[in-house]
Design a protein around this motif. Structure first.
Motif, PDB file in Angstrom:
ATOM      1  N   THR A   1       0.726  -1.405  -0.142  1.00 38.04           N
ATOM      2  CA  THR A   1       0.447  -0.118   0.109  1.00 38.04           C
ATOM      3  C   THR A   1       1.035   1.375  -0.377  1.00 38.04           C
ATOM      4  N   TYR A   2       0.318   2.437  -0.009  1.00 38.73           N
ATOM      5  CA  TYR A   2       1.360   3.913   0.223  1.00 38.73           C
ATOM      6  C   TYR A   2       1.830   3.957   1.150  1.00 38.73           C
ATOM      7  N   THR A   3       0.989   3.458   2.022  1.00 36.29           N
ATOM      8  CA  THR A   3       1.275   3.447   3.316  1.00 36.29           C
ATOM      9  C   THR A   3       2.636   3.175   3.914  1.00 36.29           C
ATOM     10  N   GLU A   4       3.038   1.855   3.271  1.00 32.91           N
ATOM     11  CA  GLU A   4       4.278   0.452   3.373  1.00 32.91           C
ATOM     12  C   GLU A   4       4.833   0.717   2.554  1.00 32.91           C
ATOM     13  N   LEU A   5       4.778   1.503   1.695  1.00 37.06           N
ATOM     14  CA  LEU A   5       5.771   2.063   0.352  1.00 37.06           C
ATOM     15  C   LEU A   5       6.407   2.891   1.373  1.00 37.06           C
ATOM     16  N   ARG A   6       5.698   3.843   2.030  1.00 36.67           N
ATOM     17  CA  ARG A   6       6.429   5.127   2.757  1.00 36.67           C
ATOM     18  C   ARG A   6       7.323   4.635   3.329  1.00 36.67           C
ATOM     19  N   SER A   7       7.359   3.626   4.453  1.00 36.18           N
ATOM     20  CA  SER A   7       7.376   2.596   5.833  1.00 36.18           C
ATOM     21  C   SER A   7       8.757   2.756   4.850  1.00 36.18           C
ATOM     22  N   VAL A   8       9.265   1.435   4.244  1.00 33.62           N
ATOM     23  CA  VAL A   8      10.249   0.580   3.520  1.00 33.62           C
ATOM     24  C   VAL A   8      10.757   1.406   3.069  1.00 33.62           C
ATOM     25  N   THR A   9      10.611   2.853   1.742  1.00 28.55           N
ATOM     26  CA  THR A   9      11.536   3.863   1.956  1.00 28.55           C
ATOM     27  C   THR A   9      12.747   4.080   2.562  1.00 28.55           C
ATOM     28  N   ASN A  10      11.915   4.841   3.646  1.00 33.82           N
ATOM     29  CA  ASN A  10      12.462   5.815   4.578  1.00 33.82           C
ATOM     30  C   ASN A  10      13.421   4.319   5.754  1.00 33.82           C
ATOM     31  N   ARG A  11      12.284   3.248   5.733  1.00 38.70           N
ATOM     32  CA  ARG A  11      13.704   2.239   6.187  1.00 38.70           C
ATOM     33  C   ARG A  11      15.171   2.064   5.479  1.00 38.70           C
ATOM     34  N   ILE A  12      15.150   1.746   4.045  1.00 41.70           N
ATOM     35  CA  ILE A  12      16.265   1.922   3.155  1.00 41.70           C
ATOM     36  C   ILE A  12      17.517   3.371   3.509  1.00 41.70           C
ATOM     37  N   ALA A  13      16.132   4.505   3.402  1.00 41.73           N
ATOM     38  CA  ALA A  13      16.900   5.343   3.624  1.00 41.73           C
ATOM     39  C   ALA A  13      17.916   5.628   4.946  1.00 41.73           C
ATOM     40  N   ASN A  14      17.023   5.425   5.918  1.00 48.09           N
ATOM     41  CA  ASN A  14      18.014   5.471   7.385  1.00 48.09           C
ATOM     42  C   ASN A  14      19.088   4.735   7.362  1.00 48.09           C
TER      43      ASN A  14
ATOM     44  N   PRO B   1      16.543  -6.671 -11.146  1.00 48.26           N
ATOM     45  CA  PRO B   1      16.034  -7.226 -12.008  1.00 48.26           C
ATOM     46  C   PRO B   1      14.549  -6.361 -12.446  1.00 48.26           C
ATOM     47  N   ASN B   2      13.376  -6.246 -12.818  1.00 48.25           N
ATOM     48  CA  ASN B   2      12.508  -5.897 -12.407  1.00 48.25           C
ATOM     49  C   ASN B   2      11.415  -6.625 -11.058  1.00 48.25           C
ATOM     50  N   ILE B   3      11.557  -5.975 -10.275  1.00 53.44           N
ATOM     51  CA  ILE B   3      10.598  -6.979  -9.159  1.00 53.44           C
ATOM     52  C   ILE B   3      10.109  -5.796  -7.597  1.00 53.44           C
ATOM     53  N   LEU B   4       9.941  -6.151  -6.569  1.00 57.29           N
ATOM     54  CA  LEU B   4       8.721  -5.448  -6.064  1.00 57.29           C
ATOM     55  C   LEU B   4      10.094  -3.922  -5.426  1.00 57.29           C
ATOM     56  N   GLU B   5      10.629  -4.524  -4.865  1.00 58.00           N
ATOM     57  CA  GLU B   5      12.320  -3.951  -4.015  1.00 58.00           C
ATOM     58  C   GLU B   5      12.784  -2.917  -5.138  1.00 58.00           C
ATOM     59  N   PHE B   6      12.929  -2.921  -6.261  1.00 59.41           N
ATOM     60  CA  PHE B   6      13.441  -1.944  -7.226  1.00 59.41           C
ATOM     61  C   PHE B   6      12.818  -0.799  -6.798  1.00 59.41           C
ATOM     62  N   VAL B   7      11.736  -0.107  -6.695  1.00 66.28           N
ATOM     63  CA  VAL B   7      11.513   1.476  -6.835  1.00 66.28           C
ATOM     64  C   VAL B   7      11.536   1.896  -5.109  1.00 66.28           C
ATOM     65  N   PRO B   8      11.065   0.874  -4.261  1.00 65.50           N
ATOM     66  CA  PRO B   8      11.220   1.200  -2.656  1.00 65.50           C
ATOM     67  C   PRO B   8      13.333   1.680  -2.605  1.00 65.50           C
ATOM     68  N   THR B   9      14.090   0.615  -3.088  1.00 62.68           N
ATOM     69  CA  THR B   9      15.676   1.127  -2.805  1.00 62.68           C
ATOM     70  C   THR B   9      15.190   2.445  -3.597  1.00 62.68           C
TER      71      THR B   9
END
Length: 524
Positions: free
Chosen positions: A36-49, A67-75
């Motif tokens: 979800t959008y909430t989960e996406l923001r949480s994951v991107t913040n964790r990667i940044a921190n 490759p084209n996987i879910l993690e590409f975008v939040p990373t």
């Protein structure tokens, strides 16, 4: 210090607002996984921190090889939120190319997927600046930190990083279709403008869009991620762009839009699943990489409806023009002729046709296509190369074309693909357009090869359609009838497939190589 008055701020600002506005909606889908959008923001913040905890500093270059996987975008967004600069690394490039990308950019960190273990093992010791390896995979790597150990337990609060609009945001590399790939730098304000204005204008992005991404996310399909988020839609990440997967994804997720290269459209038109597939949800098909031959485009419109949008772009100038849905008309002779164009310049882009002395040419005259806009590159990594493309505010594309009286841009060819035979200029694109009119031709490419009399001779490489028969003599005669003897190929080969570079374009450099072996250069 961030300029709070800047319209084009950090790339992540729009995503953060979308995550607030559409918190419970689905933002990303890959297979049976979603965020979800909430989960996406949480994951991107964790990667940044997590990156900040490792000691990443603003402006540091971080390679992203996935490759084209879910993690590409939040990373990718997590790298941006840390203040670091993602280095785009085409998944289909060679290990030598990846070494070059990391070395040329001065990357200190590489985040990669386990499917690239062999590649990373071969290059890790050859990049002097590389200090950190972070690996995403089920089994732990020998010398790399684990992706989820680094990022999974981090705090998901907003990273304490101040990003200015003029700070470096992204490093991309040109496709290398005419030489060594060049590193291209974008700042946050330029990249934000590039993603939002081009993505929204080209993609015709609608509220609740469901965008199917099958082409590599390191290439042009990526620009439609952020506009889809802006409209509260879902980005569906496909593992690849084979027609079976594309059709299944559109049906399963009721996808409303996708972006492909023309080759995929050609294959879709003859695919056995097409007739039975319910594609009624599909309202937009964006194609890029090369213009479609007018006859092929006509067939596609008749099969799939008025869903097509063409875009024309380059790494350095950004997105330049767009042939919109309303331009794809079949019942108006004037409009039909424009199906062979690249459309009109985007509203925020100035286009000029210039000669060898950088003089602006009038309507109808052929010259180099040059563009001017905020969403262009900031410059090359090697600033000494800036004058090759960037002069007086204009980015010189290296493409040859002209503008008609109504502002439509017609591509004639790549400047460096020009074939000079017996003193006459032959533009391969125009020969290819004639060849693809034949019912037996699925794909083709035209190149110049050495000739003892004319310096260069026109040579065609053709992929025939299954079940169809045609001779080389017939195809050569077809071009001769349409264009004359100078333009007609002197030789023609039939092949099963054409080589593609990492951008999905026909690799003409690879096609030329066997013919020019032993020559100091690939022109005579």
């Amino acid at each position: 210090m961030t300029d709070q008055n800047s319209l084009w701020g950090p790339v992540t600002r729009v995503l953060d607002r979308a995550c607030t506005y559409y918190s419970d909606r689905t933002a990303l889908i890959a297979g049976d996984r979603s965020l979800t959008y909430t989960e996406l923001r949480s994951v991107t913040n964790r990667i940044a921190n997590g990156l900040l905890a490792l000691g990443i500093t603003p402006g540091e270059r971080v390679g992203l090889l996935m490759p084209n996987i879910l993690e590409f975008v939040p990373t990718q967004y997590g790298i941006w939120k840390s203040g670091a600069v993602p280095v785009q690394m085409a998944a289909k490039a060679s290990a030598e190319d990846h070494r070059y990308f990391l070395t040329e950019s001065g990357a200190t960190t590489l985040i990669y997927h386990a499917s690239f273990d062999a590649t990373v093992a071969a290059l890790a010791d050859q990049v002097p600046t590389l200090r950190r390896l972070i690996r995403l995979g089920e089994q732990p790597g020998d010398s790399a930190a684990d992706y989820y150990e680094i990022f999974g337990t981090q705090d998901d609060s907003t990273p304490p990083v101040d990003i200015g609009p003029g700070d470096p945001a992204q490093i991309m590399f040109t496709s290398g279709s005419t030489g060594t790939p060049k590193g291209v730098l974008f700042t946050h304000d330029r990249l934000s403008h590039y993603l939002l204005t081009a993505g929204l204008e080209i993609g015709d992005t609608r509220p609740g869009e469901v965008f199917a991404h099958g082409a590599p996310l390191t290439h042009f399909t990526q620009i439609f991620l952020l506009p889809t988020f802006l409209r509260g839609g879902a980005n569906v990440i496909m593992p690849g762009l084979d027609v079976d997967t594309l059709l299944d994804t559109i049906v399963r997720h009721r996808a409303t839009a996708t972006a492909v290269v023309p080759t995929v459209i050609y294959l879709m038109l003859t695919h056995p699943k097409l007739a039975a597939a319910d594609l009624s949800s599909l309202g937009t098909v964006i194609y890029a990489g090369s213009p479609m031959a007018p006859e092929k485009l006509r067939t596609a419109i008749e099969a799939l409806g008025p869903v097509f949008i063409q875009t024309y772009a380059g790494t350095e100038p950004g997105f330049i023009s767009c042939l919109r849905k309303q331009d794809h008309m079949l019942d108006d002779p004037a409009a039909l002729a424009r199906l062979g164009s690249a459309g009109r310049p985007l509203f925020h882009v100035d286009v000029s046709i210039q000669d060898e002395q950088d003089r602006h040419l009038p309507v109808g005259e052929t010259g180099e296509i040059c563009a001017r806009q905020l969403g262009r590159m900031s410059g090359y990594l090697d600033s000494g190369k800036d004058t090759e493309a960037l002069r007086d505010g204009w980015v010189h594309s290296g493409d040859i074309g002209y503008l008609d009286a109504d502002g439509y841009l017609f591509l004639v060819d790549r400047k460096k693909d020009l074939v000079v035979t017996g003193g006459f200029n032959v533009f391969p694109r125009q020969v290819e357009d004639v060849l693809t009119q034949h019912a037996a031709v699925a794909q083709c490419a035209v190149i110049g090869i050495p000739h003892p009399k004319w310096g260069e001779a026109v040579h065609a490489v053709v992929v025939p359609k299954p079940g169809h028969t045609v001779t080389a003599e017939q195809l050569i005669a077809l071009v001769k009838a349409h264009k004359g003897s100078v333009w007609a190929p002197k030789t023609l080969d039939f092949v099963d497939t054409l080589p593609l570079n990492a951008s999905g374009k026909v690799d003409k450099k690879a096609l030329r190589a066997p013919y020019w072996a032993g020559h100091a250069r690939q022109v005579n």
